[in-house]
Design an enzyme around this catalytic site. Structure first.
Site, mmCIF file in Angstrom:
data_model
loop_
_atom_site.group_PDB
_atom_site.id
_atom_site.type_symbol
_atom_site.label_atom_id
_atom_site.label_comp_id
_atom_site.label_asym_id
_atom_site.label_seq_id
_atom_site.Cartn_x
_atom_site.Cartn_y
_atom_site.Cartn_z
ATOM 1 N N SER A 128 0.832 -1.198 0.000
ATOM 2 C CA SER A 128 0.000 0.000 0.000
ATOM 3 C C SER A 128 0.866 1.247 0.000
ATOM 4 C CB SER A 128 -0.850 -0.022 1.271
ATOM 5 O OG SER A 128 -1.421 1.238 1.500
ATOM 6 N N TYR A 153 -2.237 -1.110 11.023
ATOM 7 C CA TYR A 153 -2.454 -1.633 9.673
ATOM 8 C C TYR A 153 -1.291 -1.245 8.762
ATOM 9 C CZ TYR A 153 -3.953 -1.750 4.826
ATOM 10 O OH TYR A 153 -3.989 -1.971 3.461
ATOM 11 N N LYS A 157 1.924 -3.548 6.734
ATOM 12 C CA LYS A 157 2.384 -3.530 5.332
ATOM 13 C C LYS A 157 3.891 -3.294 5.274
ATOM 14 C CE LYS A 157 -1.524 -4.427 3.415
ATOM 15 N NZ LYS A 157 -1.759 -5.772 2.907
HETATM 16 P P1 NAD Z 1 -11.115 -7.181 1.208
HETATM 17 O O1 NAD Z 1 -11.351 -7.161 2.679
HETATM 18 O O2 NAD Z 1 -12.249 -6.886 0.306
HETATM 19 O O3 NAD Z 1 -10.480 -8.582 0.770
HETATM 20 C C1 NAD Z 1 -9.638 -9.328 1.626
HETATM 21 C C2 NAD Z 1 -10.154 -10.756 1.604
HETATM 22 O O4 NAD Z 1 -9.303 -11.556 2.423
HETATM 23 C C3 NAD Z 1 -11.567 -10.898 2.168
HETATM 24 O O5 NAD Z 1 -12.360 -11.647 1.271
HETATM 25 C C4 NAD Z 1 -11.373 -11.642 3.500
HETATM 26 O O6 NAD Z 1 -12.471 -12.477 3.780
HETATM 27 C C5 NAD Z 1 -10.092 -12.413 3.238
HETATM 28 N N1 NAD Z 1 -9.279 -12.712 4.418
HETATM 29 C C6 NAD Z 1 -8.837 -11.841 5.369
HETATM 30 N N2 NAD Z 1 -8.086 -12.495 6.277
HETATM 31 C C7 NAD Z 1 -8.046 -13.796 5.894
HETATM 32 C C8 NAD Z 1 -7.423 -14.970 6.427
HETATM 33 N N3 NAD Z 1 -6.705 -14.932 7.534
HETATM 34 N N4 NAD Z 1 -7.579 -16.135 5.767
HETATM 35 C C9 NAD Z 1 -8.308 -16.199 4.632
HETATM 36 N N5 NAD Z 1 -8.928 -15.131 4.093
HETATM 37 C C10 NAD Z 1 -8.793 -13.949 4.712
HETATM 38 O O7 NAD Z 1 -9.898 -6.167 0.940
HETATM 39 P P2 NAD Z 1 -9.366 -5.559 -0.431
HETATM 40 O O8 NAD Z 1 -9.729 -4.118 -0.497
HETATM 41 O O9 NAD Z 1 -9.701 -6.464 -1.553
HETATM 42 O O10 NAD Z 1 -7.795 -5.611 -0.151
HETATM 43 C C11 NAD Z 1 -6.986 -6.694 -0.564
HETATM 44 C C12 NAD Z 1 -5.558 -6.454 -0.153
HETATM 45 O O11 NAD Z 1 -5.101 -5.203 -0.691
HETATM 46 C C13 NAD Z 1 -5.343 -6.359 1.366
HETATM 47 O O12 NAD Z 1 -4.119 -6.956 1.676
HETATM 48 C C14 NAD Z 1 -5.279 -4.860 1.607
HETATM 49 O O13 NAD Z 1 -4.545 -4.547 2.745
HETATM 50 C C15 NAD Z 1 -4.567 -4.402 0.344
HETATM 51 N N6 NAD Z 1 -4.805 -2.980 0.045
HETATM 52 C C16 NAD Z 1 -6.095 -2.539 -0.133
HETATM 53 C C17 NAD Z 1 -6.329 -1.189 -0.391
HETATM 54 C C18 NAD Z 1 -7.732 -0.667 -0.555
HETATM 55 O O14 NAD Z 1 -7.921 0.549 -0.509
HETATM 56 N N7 NAD Z 1 -8.748 -1.519 -0.762
HETATM 57 C C19 NAD Z 1 -5.252 -0.291 -0.487
HETATM 58 C C20 NAD Z 1 -3.963 -0.779 -0.326
HETATM 59 C C21 NAD Z 1 -3.746 -2.131 -0.071
HETATM 60 N N1 UFG Z 2 -12.367 11.291 3.233
HETATM 61 C C1 UFG Z 2 -13.337 12.211 3.539
HETATM 62 N N2 UFG Z 2 -14.520 11.753 4.036
HETATM 63 C C2 UFG Z 2 -14.778 10.432 4.232
HETATM 64 C C3 UFG Z 2 -13.771 9.494 3.903
HETATM 65 C C4 UFG Z 2 -12.568 9.960 3.412
HETATM 66 O O1 UFG Z 2 -13.151 13.418 3.392
HETATM 67 O O2 UFG Z 2 -15.862 10.073 4.705
HETATM 68 C C5 UFG Z 2 -11.090 11.780 2.687
HETATM 69 C C6 UFG Z 2 -9.901 11.404 3.545
HETATM 70 O O3 UFG Z 2 -9.715 12.358 4.543
HETATM 71 C C7 UFG Z 2 -8.786 11.346 2.508
HETATM 72 C C8 UFG Z 2 -9.495 10.892 1.218
HETATM 73 O O4 UFG Z 2 -10.883 11.150 1.449
HETATM 74 O O5 UFG Z 2 -8.287 12.630 2.294
HETATM 75 C C9 UFG Z 2 -9.310 9.425 0.940
HETATM 76 O O6 UFG Z 2 -9.640 8.689 2.113
HETATM 77 P P1 UFG Z 2 -9.793 7.097 2.115
HETATM 78 O O7 UFG Z 2 -10.154 6.697 3.508
HETATM 79 O O8 UFG Z 2 -10.698 6.672 1.011
HETATM 80 O O9 UFG Z 2 -8.343 6.604 1.708
HETATM 81 P P2 UFG Z 2 -6.945 6.841 2.432
HETATM 82 O O10 UFG Z 2 -6.086 7.551 1.458
HETATM 83 O O11 UFG Z 2 -7.094 7.416 3.758
HETATM 84 O O12 UFG Z 2 -6.456 5.334 2.638
HETATM 85 C C10 UFG Z 2 -6.545 4.357 1.587
HETATM 86 C C11 UFG Z 2 -6.836 2.979 2.180
HETATM 87 C C12 UFG Z 2 -5.682 2.513 3.018
HETATM 88 C C13 UFG Z 2 -4.429 2.571 2.222
HETATM 89 C C14 UFG Z 2 -4.229 3.958 1.645
HETATM 90 C C15 UFG Z 2 -3.049 3.971 0.744
HETATM 91 O O13 UFG Z 2 -7.994 3.023 2.983
HETATM 92 O O14 UFG Z 2 -5.901 1.161 3.357
HETATM 93 O O15 UFG Z 2 -5.374 4.338 0.884
HETATM 94 O O16 UFG Z 2 -2.844 5.239 0.223
HETATM 95 F F1 UFG Z 2 -3.393 2.266 3.011
#
Ligand code: NAD
Ligand code: UFG
Length: 344
Positions: A128, A153, A157
């Site tokens: 991330s 969290y 990472k």
């Molecule tokens: P998500 O929660 O939709 O998907 C994660 C999946 O993993 C879920 O289906 C959950 O049931 C499964 N899971 C969690 N722990 C488990 C375990 N111990 N064993 C088996 N299954 C398990 O999340 P996502 O948004 O698809 O994110 C996927 C990956 O990308 C994560 O590692 C997250 O940290 C990373 N990531 C996501 C974002 C974002 O904004 N969505 C940003 C940066 C990184």
């Molecule tokens: N924001 C609002 N109102 C809301 C939600 C978010 O104003 O209700 C703003 C936040 O302050 C931020 C922007 O929208 O400025 C984006 O916020 P998000 O929560 O959507 O995303 P973040 O950038 O905070 O974090 C996301 C993921 C993290 C990941 C990160 C990596 O949630 O898991 O991106 O850049 F680590």
């Protein structure tokens, strides 16, 4: 078609399901491990509806050593692993740090142990942009140093990337690619799969679509006093299908032995920053929905501005995000309408 089997942990989740679709469409076979802690089994039907193929599915917790060993004994021909399975809610990780360290790090270590034991030597890891904190220079490139993590969290990472780095160093046969996602948003154009936040969404776009759908009263914009053109914070929002495709490219790179190093790291973003207010305005323009919103104080732990330097991913990985914000926000709205049963 190409007879390659890819293990996708967390494959029924948001990014995992979109990636599974792209893998199946590219001719890979896919086996998913997911404990369904944050997703639904029905996603498998949706994936099948989109691709005409059904991934294999095993429901268990990757932290369970015995089950994972049994898994690799059954699926002997896994060519590569994409590791999505993790918890991802920043706020929850502050309240329950051990739950996050346990799931995200024990899960990874267990997986690495079994991969080495069974000679599975290609790993793509979901990292991330959070590892950069507020970077000193924008756009941020892959060489920028990690900043102290703002949350457990974020720390998982950083530590996970370090664990992978050390494992790769001690196993010359092992290849890994860490993909640092910026802000993944949107849904598949079919509106059959998308993001399914449980409870009140933390992230901006699901909060916007739920507000437009009437599930939330109003969006709170966290801060308009940042040092940015309109005062709201800036992020790099990337279409989830584009993001999914980068995983297919990464898998091919490793399988075809094109990696330049045993461990490679790529930013996955668009290279363009958008402010919160720009996202709100674009959403209103493309959907015709009027959003209720108010400006409130900054959210603790938020950085002012972060967007990706994408040259390395473009030139070395050969991948580029294609979809613009308009279509991406529209796809998020179409998905929200579908799950809420909202007709035009
Ligand atoms: P998500 O929660 O939709 O998907 C994660 C999946 O993993 C879920 O289906 C959950 O049931 C499964 N899971 C969690 N722990 C488990 C375990 N111990 N064993 C088996 N299954 C398990 O999340 P996502 O948004 O698809 O994110 C996927 C990956 O990308 C994560 O590692 C997250 O940290 C990373 N990531 C996501 C974002 C974002 O904004 N969505 C940003 C940066 C990184
Ligand atoms: N924001 C609002 N109102 C809301 C939600 C978010 O104003 O209700 C703003 C936040 O302050 C931020 C922007 O929208 O400025 C984006 O916020 P998000 O929560 O959507 O995303 P973040 O950038 O905070 O974090 C996301 C993921 C993290 C990941 C990160 C990596 O949630 O898991 O991106 O850049 F680590």
């Amino acid at each position: 078609m190409n007879n390659r089997l890819i293990l996708v942990t967390g494959g029924t989740g948001y990014i995992g399901s979109h990636t599974t679709v792209e893998l199946l469409n590219s001719g890979f076979d896919v086996v998913i491990i997911d404990n369904l802690s944050n997703s639904d089994k029905e996603i498998l039907d949706r994936i099948e509806k989109i691709t005409g193929k059904r991934p294999y599915f095993e429901q268990f917790d990757i932290c369970d050593e015995e089950k994972l060993e049994k898994f690799f004994n059954i699926y002997k021909k896994v060519d590569a692993v994409i590791h999505f399975a993790a918890f991802k809610a920043v706020g929850e990780s502050v309240e329950k740090p051990l739950m996050y360290y346990q799931n995200n790090l024990v899960g990874l270590m267990n997986l690495l142990n079994r991969m080495i034991q069974f000679n599975v030597s290609n790993l793509v890891f979901s990292s991330s942009a959070t590892v950069y904190g507020q970077p000193d220079k924008l756009p941020v490139n892959e060489q920028a140093p990690f900043k102290p993590a703002d949350s457990p969290y974020g720390n998982t990472k950083q530590i996970a990337e370090e664990i992978i780095r050390d494992v790769v160093k001690s196993n010359p046969e092992f290849f890994a690619i860490s993909l640092r996602y910026f802000n993944p948003i949107g849904a598949h154009p079919s509106a059959l799969i998308g993001e399914l936040p449980r409870g009140v969404p933390n992230n901006l776009v699901p909060f916007i679509t739920q507000t437009a759908a009437g599930v939330r009263d109003e969006l709170k914009v966290f801060g308009d006093d940042y040092n940015t053109p309109d005062g709201s914070a800036i992020r790099d929002y990337i279409n989830v299908v584009d993001l999914a495709k980068a995983h297919v490219v990464s898998i091919l790179r490793m399988i075809e032995k094109n990696s330049k190093h045993n461990l490679e790291v790529f930013n996955l973003g668009t290279g363009k920053g958008s402010s919160v207010l720009e996202i709100v305005n674009t959403f209103e323009n493309v959907t015709g929905q009027k959003l209720n919103y108010s400006i409130v104080n900054r959210r603790e732990g938020d950085v002012e501005s972060v967007y990706a330097e994408i040259r390395y991913a473009n030139e070395e990985l050969g991948w580029k995000a294609k979809e613009g914000l308009d279509k991406t926000l529209l796809s998020a709205w179409n998905w929200e309408k579908r799950i809420r049963n909202i007709k035009d």
